[in-house]
Scaffold this motif. Sequence first.
Motif, PDB file in Angstrom:
ATOM      1  N   ASN A  98      44.070  32.758  40.989  1.00  0.00           N
ATOM      2  CA  ASN A  98      45.134  32.483  41.972  1.00  0.00           C
ATOM      3  C   ASN A  98      45.008  33.379  43.012  1.00  0.00           C
ATOM      4  N   ASP A  99      45.937  33.489  44.162  1.00  0.00           N
ATOM      5  CA  ASP A  99      45.718  34.326  45.325  1.00  0.00           C
ATOM      6  C   ASP A  99      46.206  35.700  45.028  1.00  0.00           C
ATOM      7  N   MET A 100      47.267  35.879  44.190  1.00  0.00           N
ATOM      8  CA  MET A 100      47.759  37.107  43.705  1.00  0.00           C
ATOM      9  C   MET A 100      46.733  37.966  43.031  1.00  0.00           C
ATOM     10  N   ARG A 101      45.791  37.316  42.172  1.00  0.00           N
ATOM     11  CA  ARG A 101      44.819  37.986  41.534  1.00  0.00           C
ATOM     12  C   ARG A 101      43.846  38.442  42.537  1.00  0.00           C
ATOM     13  N   ALA A 102      43.267  37.330  43.264  1.00  0.00           N
ATOM     14  CA  ALA A 102      42.476  37.608  44.335  1.00  0.00           C
ATOM     15  C   ALA A 102      42.809  38.793  45.341  1.00  0.00           C
ATOM     16  N   ARG A 103      43.917  38.845  45.570  1.00  0.00           N
ATOM     17  CA  ARG A 103      44.327  40.181  46.342  1.00  0.00           C
ATOM     18  C   ARG A 103      44.037  41.635  45.518  1.00  0.00           C
ATOM     19  N   HIS A 104      44.564  41.436  44.336  1.00  0.00           N
ATOM     20  CA  HIS A 104      44.276  42.691  43.536  1.00  0.00           C
ATOM     21  C   HIS A 104      42.754  42.934  43.555  1.00  0.00           C
ATOM     22  N   VAL A 105      41.727  41.882  43.288  1.00  0.00           N
ATOM     23  CA  VAL A 105      40.566  42.201  43.145  1.00  0.00           C
ATOM     24  C   VAL A 105      39.949  42.851  44.584  1.00  0.00           C
ATOM     25  N   ILE A 106      40.556  42.208  45.773  1.00  0.00           N
ATOM     26  CA  ILE A 106      40.070  42.888  46.922  1.00  0.00           C
ATOM     27  C   ILE A 106      40.426  44.678  46.994  1.00  0.00           C
ATOM     28  N   PHE A 107      41.612  44.883  46.700  1.00  0.00           N
ATOM     29  CA  PHE A 107      42.273  45.902  46.735  1.00  0.00           C
ATOM     30  C   PHE A 107      41.449  47.143  45.650  1.00  0.00           C
ATOM     31  N   ALA A 108      40.907  46.471  44.571  1.00  0.00           N
ATOM     32  CA  ALA A 108      40.314  47.277  43.680  1.00  0.00           C
ATOM     33  C   ALA A 108      38.946  47.692  44.182  1.00  0.00           C
TER      34      ALA A 108
ATOM     35  N   LEU B  10      60.090  28.409  44.945  1.00  0.00           N
ATOM     36  CA  LEU B  10      59.975  28.389  46.288  1.00  0.00           C
ATOM     37  C   LEU B  10      59.457  29.640  46.852  1.00  0.00           C
ATOM     38  N   ASP B  11      59.348  30.831  46.233  1.00  0.00           N
ATOM     39  CA  ASP B  11      58.631  31.770  46.584  1.00  0.00           C
ATOM     40  C   ASP B  11      56.934  31.850  46.814  1.00  0.00           C
ATOM     41  N   LYS B  12      56.632  30.512  46.160  1.00  0.00           N
ATOM     42  CA  LYS B  12      55.085  30.485  46.265  1.00  0.00           C
ATOM     43  C   LYS B  12      54.753  29.034  47.218  1.00  0.00           C
ATOM     44  N   SER B  13      53.673  29.102  47.518  1.00  0.00           N
ATOM     45  CA  SER B  13      53.124  28.026  48.463  1.00  0.00           C
ATOM     46  C   SER B  13      53.032  26.641  47.534  1.00  0.00           C
ATOM     47  N   TYR B  14      52.823  26.834  46.239  1.00  0.00           N
ATOM     48  CA  TYR B  14      52.720  25.554  45.552  1.00  0.00           C
ATOM     49  C   TYR B  14      54.036  25.039  45.459  1.00  0.00           C
TER      50      TYR B  14
ATOM     51  N   VAL C 276      43.203  30.900  44.580  1.00  0.00           N
ATOM     52  CA  VAL C 276      43.710  29.481  44.707  1.00  0.00           C
ATOM     53  C   VAL C 276      45.093  29.338  45.052  1.00  0.00           C
ATOM     54  N   ASP C 277      45.499  28.405  45.930  1.00  0.00           N
ATOM     55  CA  ASP C 277      46.646  28.074  46.324  1.00  0.00           C
ATOM     56  C   ASP C 277      46.652  28.199  47.792  1.00  0.00           C
ATOM     57  N   ASN C 278      46.017  28.853  48.500  1.00  0.00           N
ATOM     58  CA  ASN C 278      46.063  29.238  50.067  1.00  0.00           C
ATOM     59  C   ASN C 278      47.238  29.273  50.425  1.00  0.00           C
ATOM     60  N   ASP C 279      47.873  30.550  49.882  1.00  0.00           N
ATOM     61  CA  ASP C 279      49.276  30.977  50.038  1.00  0.00           C
ATOM     62  C   ASP C 279      49.141  31.992  51.223  1.00  0.00           C
ATOM     63  N   GLU C 280      49.708  31.569  52.229  1.00  0.00           N
ATOM     64  CA  GLU C 280      49.782  32.084  53.684  1.00  0.00           C
ATOM     65  C   GLU C 280      49.925  33.605  53.382  1.00  0.00           C
ATOM     66  N   LEU C 281      50.993  34.052  52.672  1.00  0.00           N
ATOM     67  CA  LEU C 281      51.667  35.236  52.601  1.00  0.00           C
ATOM     68  C   LEU C 281      50.557  36.044  51.764  1.00  0.00           C
ATOM     69  N   GLN C 282      49.987  35.711  50.689  1.00  0.00           N
ATOM     70  CA  GLN C 282      49.115  36.503  49.979  1.00  0.00           C
ATOM     71  C   GLN C 282      47.707  36.596  50.936  1.00  0.00           C
ATOM     72  N   SER C 283      47.341  35.667  51.706  1.00  0.00           N
ATOM     73  CA  SER C 283      46.292  35.953  52.744  1.00  0.00           C
ATOM     74  C   SER C 283      46.726  36.836  53.776  1.00  0.00           C
ATOM     75  N   GLN C 284      47.751  37.126  54.290  1.00  0.00           N
ATOM     76  CA  GLN C 284      48.257  38.002  55.013  1.00  0.00           C
ATOM     77  C   GLN C 284      48.239  39.392  54.558  1.00  0.00           C
ATOM     78  N   LEU C 285      48.681  39.562  53.109  1.00  0.00           N
ATOM     79  CA  LEU C 285      48.934  40.688  52.419  1.00  0.00           C
ATOM     80  C   LEU C 285      47.772  41.380  52.175  1.00  0.00           C
ATOM     81  N   ALA C 286      46.493  40.597  52.041  1.00  0.00           N
ATOM     82  CA  ALA C 286      45.337  41.128  51.570  1.00  0.00           C
ATOM     83  C   ALA C 286      44.727  41.664  52.729  1.00  0.00           C
ATOM     84  N   ASP C 287      43.854  43.028  52.618  1.00  0.00           N
ATOM     85  CA  ASP C 287      43.208  43.728  53.641  1.00  0.00           C
ATOM     86  C   ASP C 287      42.281  43.053  54.444  1.00  0.00           C
TER      87      ASP C 287
END
Length: 380
Positions: free
Chosen positions: A181-191, A12-16, A208-219
């Motif tokens: 997934n979105d966690m990896r995507a956020r790391h790619v953006i940061f890198a 329940l910590d993930k949108s999936y 992947v996942d359209n996780d609102e939290l990960q989207s908000q955390l991404a720059d």
Amino acid sequence: MGLPTVAVCVNLDKSYGIGVLRGIKRWIRTHNVWHVFTRNGNPVIHASELVNWSGDGVIAQFGDAHVIEVLRSRKIPLVNVSNRVSGFALPAVHSDDIMVGKIVAEHFLDRGLEHLGFVGYEGYNYAVERLMGFADRCTEAKRPVHRCPDPPDWEDYEKTGPVIEQWLREAPKPLGVFAANDMRARHVIFAAQRLGLRVPEDVAVVGVDNDELQSQLADVPLSSVELATETIGYRAAQILAQLMSGEWVSHAPTLVPPIGVITRQSSDVLASRDPIVAKALEFIQQNSGRELPVTDVVTYTGISRRSLEVRFKKIVGRTLQDEIWRNHIERAKALLIETDLPMPDIARQSGFPNASRLSSVFRRETNTTPTKYRRLYRQY
């Protein structure tokens, strides 16, 4: 005698997991035949917590063969809603991950990107299948896939970052990156930002996942594939009910198609390639709910039709009319899933003159009918 007790073990910590739980709860509310097991009022997150439990059924994101065998030894019906580990001989419902990869490839190809890459996870079956679908579609389009070596850790950028950064340094640009997934995507953006690369101009990213939290955390707001998680949960509940009633159920997984790519800034690369084409695309998207002649698009951009058609086909890979139909279809898909409107109303609100025209174009573009599409996604 009380209602049968069913355990639902999802993250329940993930949108999936949240979406899957919503689908299960929707089925339970509709049928009112189960009680959901909790411990002191709290949900049971990990199936390993059930090794000494004697209930009537389990829906879980299974990842441990030992736990499965313990529960099976008690003759407890099980349904898996995870595709992280393959090879479990039990009924499963999860996203069609090969299709996930195909639609991300199509998303990048639509934007005219020549160089495409993938960042995944070692040993995770969903990542393997997403890469398979992505690579298959890229091969059809004669685009090689530049694959990042699998980074060593899930969430710790100090461990994943150096691998991704080194790969991005060497990869050709502009590059479209599909992250598993979105966690990896956020790391790619940061890198990319650490290397001074622009997102999306130099590196376009989709997760992947359209996780609102990960989207908000991404720059940079993150484009992501939205999975039909509520449908996964609902179908898993249906299958568990069959098992609990003594019916035979195949161990072949039930694959649920993804809803589609939710486009945000991280992959909105067309704007930087040709502002006139970007202007045309924006106008088409804004008018997806009405009949839209090509001449209206031409007038809006202020250049000749011939010039616009050539520039548009070069960047997008489709004609203006094809793009108009595509946006009408995407609008129709949303209405089919999210509303109970009859077909004539859906046709009018998605830019088609009538239901017959909607049906013919929809079938041509999706290989299915609007009615079947609605039935596929709306199981409740």
